[in-house]
Design a protein around this motif. Structure first.
Motif, short mmCIF file in Angstrom:
data_model
loop_
_atom_site.label_atom_id
_atom_site.label_comp_id
_atom_site.label_asym_id
_atom_site.label_seq_id
_atom_site.Cartn_x
_atom_site.Cartn_y
_atom_site.Cartn_z
N LEU A 72 32.51 -28.96 14.38
CA LEU A 72 31.19 -29.08 13.73
C LEU A 72 30.90 -30.53 13.34
O LEU A 72 29.84 -31.07 13.69
N TYR A 73 31.82 -31.18 12.63
CA TYR A 73 31.60 -32.58 12.28
C TYR A 73 31.61 -33.47 13.52
O TYR A 73 30.86 -34.44 13.61
N GLY A 74 32.48 -33.14 14.47
CA GLY A 74 32.52 -33.91 15.71
C GLY A 74 31.21 -33.84 16.46
O GLY A 74 30.70 -34.85 16.95
N THR A 75 30.63 -32.64 16.51
CA THR A 75 29.33 -32.46 17.17
C THR A 75 28.24 -33.23 16.44
O THR A 75 27.40 -33.88 17.08
N LEU A 76 28.25 -33.16 15.13
CA LEU A 76 27.25 -33.89 14.32
C LEU A 76 27.28 -35.38 14.65
O LEU A 76 26.23 -35.99 14.97
N LEU A 77 28.46 -35.98 14.64
CA LEU A 77 28.57 -37.43 14.84
C LEU A 77 28.36 -37.82 16.30
O LEU A 77 27.71 -38.83 16.58
N ARG A 78 28.90 -37.03 17.21
CA ARG A 78 28.72 -37.36 18.64
C ARG A 78 27.25 -37.29 19.04
O ARG A 78 26.75 -38.15 19.75
N TYR A 100 19.15 -36.15 12.27
CA TYR A 100 18.38 -34.92 12.43
C TYR A 100 18.81 -34.20 13.72
O TYR A 100 19.02 -32.98 13.74
N ALA A 101 18.97 -34.96 14.80
CA ALA A 101 19.43 -34.38 16.06
C ALA A 101 20.85 -33.83 15.90
O ALA A 101 21.18 -32.75 16.42
N GLY A 102 21.70 -34.56 15.18
CA GLY A 102 23.06 -34.10 14.96
C GLY A 102 23.12 -32.81 14.18
O GLY A 102 23.89 -31.90 14.51
N VAL A 103 22.28 -32.69 13.15
CA VAL A 103 22.23 -31.47 12.34
C VAL A 103 21.73 -30.30 13.19
O VAL A 103 22.25 -29.18 13.09
N GLY A 104 20.75 -30.56 14.05
CA GLY A 104 20.27 -29.52 14.95
C GLY A 104 21.37 -29.02 15.88
O GLY A 104 21.49 -27.82 16.14
N ALA A 105 22.20 -29.93 16.36
CA ALA A 105 23.32 -29.56 17.24
C ALA A 105 24.35 -28.72 16.48
O ALA A 105 24.91 -27.76 17.02
N VAL A 106 24.58 -29.05 15.21
CA VAL A 106 25.51 -28.27 14.38
C VAL A 106 24.97 -26.85 14.19
O VAL A 106 25.71 -25.86 14.29
N ALA A 107 23.67 -26.75 13.89
CA ALA A 107 23.06 -25.43 13.69
C ALA A 107 23.18 -24.58 14.94
O ALA A 107 23.49 -23.38 14.88
N GLN A 108 22.97 -25.21 16.08
CA GLN A 108 23.06 -24.48 17.35
C GLN A 108 24.50 -24.04 17.63
O GLN A 108 24.74 -22.90 18.02
N LEU A 109 25.45 -24.94 17.40
CA LEU A 109 26.85 -24.62 17.65
C LEU A 109 27.35 -23.50 16.75
O LEU A 109 28.02 -22.57 17.19
N GLY A 110 27.01 -23.59 15.45
CA GLY A 110 27.51 -22.62 14.49
C GLY A 110 26.65 -21.38 14.35
O GLY A 110 27.06 -20.40 13.72
N GLY A 111 25.44 -21.41 14.91
CA GLY A 111 24.54 -20.28 14.79
C GLY A 111 24.12 -20.00 13.36
O GLY A 111 23.81 -18.86 13.00
N ALA A 112 24.12 -21.03 12.52
CA ALA A 112 23.80 -20.86 11.10
C ALA A 112 22.47 -21.49 10.77
O ALA A 112 21.90 -22.25 11.55
#
Length: 197
Positions: A72-78, A100-112
């Motif tokens: 999750l953090y890795g996705t956010l930063l990458r 903002y793009a990083g947070v969107g990627a986290v939401a998508q990955l975690g489904g939260a």
């Protein structure tokens, strides 16, 4: 990233304490291991562009942190680093858009989503407040983390506890608030704490 590593080192025991009743009691130790590795990787490779710094940090977290935190953090930063691209310098607005793009990627990955008692409860209001200032972002993220206490977890390890997750502050939201607080600290040290991102 140096400020984040220092904040994680300072708060690792508290993060693990928060994780103990609703998780695997390893959030602090996992992030400490990860951000210690990030600091070492940045020292060794010395990337000279903001995007490259974030991408290296993200890759390092994914490869060194177990559980959900690393991906999750890795996705956010990458994702944020990818968004910044190869630019040698970036504006506050570009930082805001990248996060903002990083947070969107986290939401998508975690489904939260916000309200699910996850790191997004700190990240979403924190990144939204970046348009005001870095300090406002850190404060909004901290308030978001505190606001997870009365929530019932709907995603992640804590969701298995159902109603027993109520009354506990989410460790992921807390560490996310640390990250945005560290960003505010670094911006203030650079003389840009009050500027909007």
């Amino acid at each position: 990233m140096a400020a984040t590593a220092a904040a994680v080192e300072r708060e690792a025991d508290r993060l693990t304490e928060l994780d103990s009743p609703i998780g695997d009691a390893d959030h602090g130790s996992n992030l400490l291991r990860g951000f210690t590795a990030v600091a070492a990787a940045l020292e060794s490779e010395r990337p000279d562009r903001p995007g490259a710094v974030l991408q290296l940090a993200g890759r390092t977290l994914i490869s060194t942190v177990g559980g959900a935190s690393g991906p999750l953090y890795g996705t956010l930063l990458r994702r944020a680093g990818k968004e910044l691209g190869e630019a040698a310098e970036v504006s506050d607005e570009e930082v805001r858009k990248a996060l903002y793009a990083g947070v969107g990627a986290v939401a998508q990955l975690g489904g939260a989503a916000p309200g699910d008692k996850t790191m997004l409860d700190a990240l979403v209001p924190g990144v939204a407040a970046l348009s005001t200032s870095y300090r406002a972002a850190g404060d909004a993220a901290e308030n978001g983390a505190l606001a997870t206490v009365p929530l019932q977890a709907r995603k992640g390890r804590a969701s298995y506890l159902g109603e027993r997750s109520i009354g506990h502050q989410d460790p992921g939201a807390t560490s996310s608030a640390l990250l945005l607080g560290a960003l505010a600290e670094a911006a203030e040290a650079a003389g840009d704490g009050e500027g909007g991102a």
